[in-house]
Design an enzyme around this catalytic site. Sequence first.
Site, PDB file in Angstrom:
ATOM      1  N   TYR A  65      -0.474  -6.556   0.726  1.00 67.61           N
ATOM      2  CA  TYR A  65       0.517  -6.900  -0.291  1.00 67.61           C
ATOM      3  C   TYR A  65       0.810  -8.394  -0.174  1.00 67.61           C
ATOM      4  O   TYR A  65       1.481  -8.842   0.753  1.00 67.61           O
ATOM      5  CB  TYR A  65       1.811  -6.113  -0.088  1.00 67.61           C
ATOM      6  CG  TYR A  65       1.756  -4.650  -0.486  1.00 67.61           C
ATOM      7  CD1 TYR A  65       0.653  -4.112  -1.132  1.00 67.61           C
ATOM      8  CD2 TYR A  65       2.832  -3.815  -0.234  1.00 67.61           C
ATOM      9  CE1 TYR A  65       0.613  -2.781  -1.504  1.00 67.61           C
ATOM     10  CE2 TYR A  65       2.817  -2.477  -0.599  1.00 67.61           C
ATOM     11  CZ  TYR A  65       1.703  -1.957  -1.232  1.00 67.61           C
ATOM     12  OH  TYR A  65       1.678  -0.636  -1.590  1.00 67.61           O
ATOM     13  N   PHE A 222       4.212   5.009  -8.043  1.00 66.16           N
ATOM     14  CA  PHE A 222       4.160   4.980  -9.507  1.00 66.16           C
ATOM     15  C   PHE A 222       5.102   5.998 -10.151  1.00 66.16           C
ATOM     16  O   PHE A 222       4.917   6.365 -11.308  1.00 66.16           O
ATOM     17  CB  PHE A 222       2.730   5.229 -10.026  1.00 66.16           C
ATOM     18  CG  PHE A 222       1.784   4.086  -9.822  1.00 66.16           C
ATOM     19  CD1 PHE A 222       2.233   2.782  -9.766  1.00 66.16           C
ATOM     20  CD2 PHE A 222       0.424   4.310  -9.684  1.00 66.16           C
ATOM     21  CE1 PHE A 222       1.357   1.722  -9.571  1.00 66.16           C
ATOM     22  CE2 PHE A 222      -0.468   3.256  -9.489  1.00 66.16           C
ATOM     23  CZ  PHE A 222       0.010   1.959  -9.436  1.00 66.16           C
TER      24      PHE A 222
END
Length: 293
Positions: A65, A222
């Site tokens: 990330y 998500f």
Amino acid sequence: MSFKETITIGANTSNPLTIKRLGYGTMQLPGEYVWGEPKNRDEALQILKTASEQGINFLDTADYYGQDITNRLIKEALYPYKDDLVICTKVGANRGEDKSWGVYDKPENLRASIENNLRTLKTEQIQLVHFRVMPGSSTPFEESLNAMFEMQKEGKIMHVGLSNVTPEELNKALAMGNVASVENAFGYDQRKSFSTHGMEIRGLQEVMDICVANNIPMVPFFSLQSSLHNKENKIAEIAKKYNVSSAQINLAWLLHYNDLILPIPGTSKLNHLNENIKAFDIRLTDEDMAFLG
């Protein structure tokens, strides 16, 4: 309608980790395309500090990330860590200089990622590591997972989990060793089929069913992305009933759906973090859940 407010990772092991059933996912903290420094570094650090102050003790991160940005931010904001903080990272992927997402799942790659996480987070053991399965890999699934279990035996990893797995892969893993948790796409709109940026997401409801059958916690990603507008209308109706946002109802639905779900909503805005935390106080009725379907 009540829900269980805590969840235990590794409940059937000698190192169970009981945490609040609302975590924070750090993926949105880096810059655009999950790359580089945050647009507002001070706010990013304050988000992590506020999450901790508000009782959030589960952080989801990865060294890919932002090229290790989220791990650096976690260390800067929260080290030395509280005794009850659980940091969960992922391995199995990396980033190219063109900001692409690549496969990084050979045993030596996984070991390099773990060592990098340990070094950046300034810890001797990662409490929970999800092996992220990347489609198109040339490395056999069993070979990668065996490397994870080997590092667990060495003490570098406390608990091994899986991410982005198919039902077949999860069943295969269960025959190989203890799977502490699964991190797959799952949400009100993400139960049967879902795709993002042209990439089909794997697992969904079929994997959730296996988790329920085996009492395995599910860490959904998500979960706040909407794709089915007819269902979104139902979410909006319930949100209006409680005078809250649709995002808060999506999170409340996850918490009420079953007690194995550990939501990790991510955001780069402090006000959104506080809004997400308030979703933990929403209690949907049986009628609400039946209406949402």
